[in-house]
Scaffold this motif. Structure first.
Motif, mmCIF file in Angstrom:
data_model
loop_
_atom_site.group_PDB
_atom_site.id
_atom_site.type_symbol
_atom_site.label_atom_id
_atom_site.label_comp_id
_atom_site.label_asym_id
_atom_site.label_seq_id
_atom_site.Cartn_x
_atom_site.Cartn_y
_atom_site.Cartn_z
ATOM 1 N N GLY A 1 0.801 -1.213 0.000
ATOM 2 C CA GLY A 1 0.000 0.000 0.000
ATOM 3 C C GLY A 1 0.831 1.259 0.000
ATOM 4 O O GLY A 1 0.318 2.347 -0.271
ATOM 5 N N PHE A 2 2.142 1.117 0.281
ATOM 6 C CA PHE A 2 3.015 2.284 0.377
ATOM 7 C C PHE A 2 4.209 2.196 -0.578
ATOM 8 O O PHE A 2 5.174 2.927 -0.428
ATOM 9 N N ARG A 3 4.116 1.283 -1.539
ATOM 10 C CA ARG A 3 5.152 1.185 -2.565
ATOM 11 C C ARG A 3 4.813 2.127 -3.718
ATOM 12 O O ARG A 3 3.641 2.433 -3.957
ATOM 13 N N TYR B 1 -2.552 13.107 3.979
ATOM 14 C CA TYR B 1 -2.256 11.702 3.727
ATOM 15 C C TYR B 1 -3.476 10.886 4.147
ATOM 16 O O TYR B 1 -4.357 11.363 4.871
ATOM 17 N N THR B 2 -3.514 9.629 3.704
ATOM 18 C CA THR B 2 -4.704 8.795 3.862
ATOM 19 C C THR B 2 -4.699 7.991 5.154
ATOM 20 O O THR B 2 -5.702 7.910 5.865
ATOM 21 N N TYR B 3 -3.565 7.393 5.487
ATOM 22 C CA TYR B 3 -3.511 6.452 6.610
ATOM 23 C C TYR B 3 -3.477 7.191 7.946
ATOM 24 O O TYR B 3 -2.649 8.087 8.170
ATOM 25 N N TRP B 4 -4.357 6.782 8.858
ATOM 26 C CA TRP B 4 -4.375 7.358 10.209
ATOM 27 C C TRP B 4 -4.905 6.337 11.197
ATOM 28 O O TRP B 4 -5.999 5.798 11.046
ATOM 29 N N ASP B 5 -4.109 6.030 12.214
ATOM 30 C CA ASP B 5 -4.494 5.146 13.309
ATOM 31 C C ASP B 5 -4.830 6.038 14.501
ATOM 32 O O ASP B 5 -3.940 6.553 15.179
ATOM 33 N N VAL C 1 -6.137 5.459 17.449
ATOM 34 C CA VAL C 1 -5.775 4.979 18.782
ATOM 35 C C VAL C 1 -4.317 5.292 19.105
ATOM 36 O O VAL C 1 -3.986 5.772 20.200
ATOM 37 N N ASN C 2 -3.452 5.033 18.158
ATOM 38 C CA ASN C 2 -2.017 5.225 18.380
ATOM 39 C C ASN C 2 -1.486 6.549 17.842
ATOM 40 O O ASN C 2 -0.270 6.795 17.891
ATOM 41 N N LEU C 3 -2.391 7.394 17.359
ATOM 42 C CA LEU C 3 -2.012 8.693 16.790
ATOM 43 C C LEU C 3 -0.890 8.528 15.761
ATOM 44 O O LEU C 3 0.082 9.294 15.723
ATOM 45 N N HIS C 4 -1.046 7.516 14.933
ATOM 46 C CA HIS C 4 0.012 7.139 13.999
ATOM 47 C C HIS C 4 -0.427 7.420 12.560
ATOM 48 O O HIS C 4 -1.415 6.864 12.085
ATOM 49 N N GLY C 5 0.312 8.285 11.891
ATOM 50 C CA GLY C 5 0.022 8.602 10.504
ATOM 51 C C GLY C 5 1.143 8.144 9.593
ATOM 52 O O GLY C 5 2.296 8.027 10.016
ATOM 53 N N LYS C 6 0.800 7.877 8.343
ATOM 54 C CA LYS C 6 1.792 7.515 7.331
ATOM 55 C C LYS C 6 1.507 8.302 6.061
ATOM 56 O O LYS C 6 0.355 8.372 5.621
ATOM 57 N N GLY C 7 2.541 8.882 5.492
ATOM 58 C CA GLY C 7 2.388 9.544 4.212
ATOM 59 C C GLY C 7 2.116 8.527 3.123
ATOM 60 O O GLY C 7 2.323 7.316 3.299
ATOM 61 N N GLU C 8 1.658 8.978 1.972
ATOM 62 C CA GLU C 8 1.358 8.072 0.865
ATOM 63 C C GLU C 8 2.614 7.323 0.427
ATOM 64 O O GLU C 8 2.540 6.200 -0.074
#
Length: 231
Positions: free
Chosen positions: A38-40, A110-114, A116-123
């Motif tokens: 999903g992040f490649r 960016y799309t991904y957001w957790d 509970v853990n306040l964890h984000g990931k860029g595309e």
């Protein structure tokens, strides 16, 4: 008429620097095989063959001087906007040569957001892209370290369907194994030398000033790093 793919690398790099980038590196999509699904690059652009990573430097004083939190926040926002502008402009240049190009945001959205853990990931992880594009190595604080500017760089990436010869990986020891300065300086204890616990970091990171202005309250891992004073 567009130029041949084997000639475009030099021209792309020259255009990127002309547009305002301080550094430019190139990686083949094959170097991203270890990225999470999903992040490649090919998850974003299935026909992508290459990734171009651009960097802009932060002024040294804006990193090491914490007398006004507003300065560091403004520098980061300004550079990320500028990087996005350069990436869009460079993508259009690549299109004009007869190829396709897909600029990835330097920061948010960016799309991904957790939650509970306040964890984000860029595309796409620009830091990891920069490593496989030969721009530097990751430090224990998870920031990219370059030989020229230390960790004082912000990044953006452009995906393209043209096959470009990748740059060699950095062989320099940019984060000495024995150095623990950033790990010991993190007030949230969010660093373990290989990852960042975003929940702990974010709880320390945000500060609201009078009148509701939001700024960064902590960047100790970048500020204290011995490489931060380079350039």
């Amino acid at each position: 008429m567009g130029m041949e793919s084997n000639n475009i690398k030099t021209e792309i790099k020259a255009q990127a620097i002309k547009m305002g980038a301080d550094l430019a590196g190139f990686a083949s999509v094959e170097r991203f095989g270890g990225c999470p699904e999903g992040f490649r690059p090919t998850d974003l652009m299935p026909k992508a063959q290459s990734v171009i990573v651009l960097a802009k430097r932060l002024p040294r004083e804006a990193v090491i001087n914490k007398r006004r939190l507003t300065i560091y926040k403004n520098v980061n926002v300004t550079l990320n906007i500028r990087l996005d502008q350069i990436a869009c402009q460079l993508a259009c240049f690549i299109e004009d040569q007869g190829f396709r190009a897909y600029p990835v945001p330097a920061d948010d959205p960016y799309t991904y957001w957790d939650e509970v853990n306040l964890h984000g990931k860029g595309e796409l992880s620009h830091r990891h892209a920069a490593v496989v594009a030969g721009l530097g190595k990751l430090g224990k604080n998870n920031l990219l370290i370059t030989s020229r500017y230390g960790n004082r760089v912000n990044l953006v990436s452009i995906l393209t369907d043209v096959a470009i010869e990748p740059d060699p990986l950095s062989e320099e020891e940019l984060c000495p194994e024995e150095c623990r300065v950033c790990l010991e300086a993190c007030p949230a204890g969010a660093l373990d030398g290989s990852t960042v616990v975003q929940k702990l970091c974010r709880q320390q990171f945000g500060v609201t000033l009078p009148r509701g202005f939001s700024v960064y309250g902590c960047w100790e891992c970048r500020r204290v790093c011995p490489t931060g004073g380079k350039g």
